[in-house]
Design a protein around this motif. Structure first.
Motif, PDB file in Angstrom:
ATOM      1  N   LEU A 132       0.823  -1.206   0.000  1.00 56.42           N
ATOM      2  CA  LEU A 132       0.000   0.000   0.000  1.00 56.42           C
ATOM      3  C   LEU A 132       0.863   1.265   0.000  1.00 56.42           C
ATOM      4  O   LEU A 132       0.548   2.238  -0.691  1.00 56.42           O
ATOM      5  N   LEU A 133       1.951   1.230   0.774  1.00 58.68           N
ATOM      6  CA  LEU A 133       2.856   2.382   0.806  1.00 58.68           C
ATOM      7  C   LEU A 133       3.507   2.593  -0.558  1.00 58.68           C
ATOM      8  O   LEU A 133       3.561   3.727  -1.062  1.00 58.68           O
ATOM      9  N   ALA A 145     -11.062   4.914   1.108  1.00 54.55           N
ATOM     10  CA  ALA A 145     -11.009   4.055   2.291  1.00 54.55           C
ATOM     11  C   ALA A 145     -11.243   2.612   1.857  1.00 54.55           C
ATOM     12  O   ALA A 145     -12.067   2.337   0.989  1.00 54.55           O
ATOM     13  N   ARG A 146     -10.480   1.717   2.440  1.00 59.64           N
ATOM     14  CA  ARG A 146     -10.652   0.303   2.117  1.00 59.64           C
ATOM     15  C   ARG A 146     -10.430  -0.524   3.373  1.00 59.64           C
ATOM     16  O   ARG A 146      -9.723  -0.114   4.275  1.00 59.64           O
TER      17      ARG A 146
END
Length: 160
Positions: A132-133, A145-146
């Motif tokens: 994700l980063l 948002a997840r």
């Protein structure tokens, strides 16, 4: 920060309802409901996420009458402290009281009795965070948002 025995963050403005400890507590309560057992707030004890916190909580809970037949601990260090108290009281684990932890730290399989615990997929969590980063750094993350749910697994050992 102080925590409740089953993992509920103590009342504080910083406590988030989505905190992992809150989710663990919700799972604990859901399991009790599914088993037809009551949720008794007096059996959820505040303490730190440490061995000393487990000692403190187990002393309080195991002094109750009737004594609980199981201690569901919010992490393995708390469970190790709870096992210390069961030995001090001369209780059989799991005969008199079952003890479970959460995280499956290395010590969980090395102590006696070996600790029943929930495997927290720490490596997969780390890989997911890194991915994700990297997506964010590459401009591929849209700030939507997840929720990402990773599989946890019950590791049954001698303490239950």
């Amino acid at each position: 920060m102080r925590w409740n025995w089953a993992g509920r963050p103590a009342a504080s403005p910083a406590a988030s309802p989505a905190h992992p400890s809150q989710i663990r507590l919700e799972g604990y309560e859901r399991a009790l409901r599914e088993a037809g057992r009551p949720i008794l707030p007096e059996l959820i004890h505040s303490g730190t996420f440490t061995r000393a916190g487990g000692v403190e909580g187990a002393k309080v809970l195991l002094a109750r009458s009737p004594r609980p037949d199981a201690l569901v601990c919010a992490n393995d260090l708390i469970a190790v402290g709870a096992l210390d108290v069961t030995r001090q009281l001369g209780l059989s684990v799991p005969g008199d009281v079952a003890v479970t932890g959460y995280d499956d730290i290395e010590a969980a399989s090395l102590i006696t009795p070996a600790l029943t615990t929930v495997l927290n997929p720490a490596r997969e969590i780390g890989r997911t965070c890194a991915r994700l980063l990297l997506d964010r750094l590459a401009g591929e993350y849209d700030d939507t948002a997840r929720e990402i749910v990773l599989a946890h697994r019950l590791i049954v050992r001698d303490s239950s």
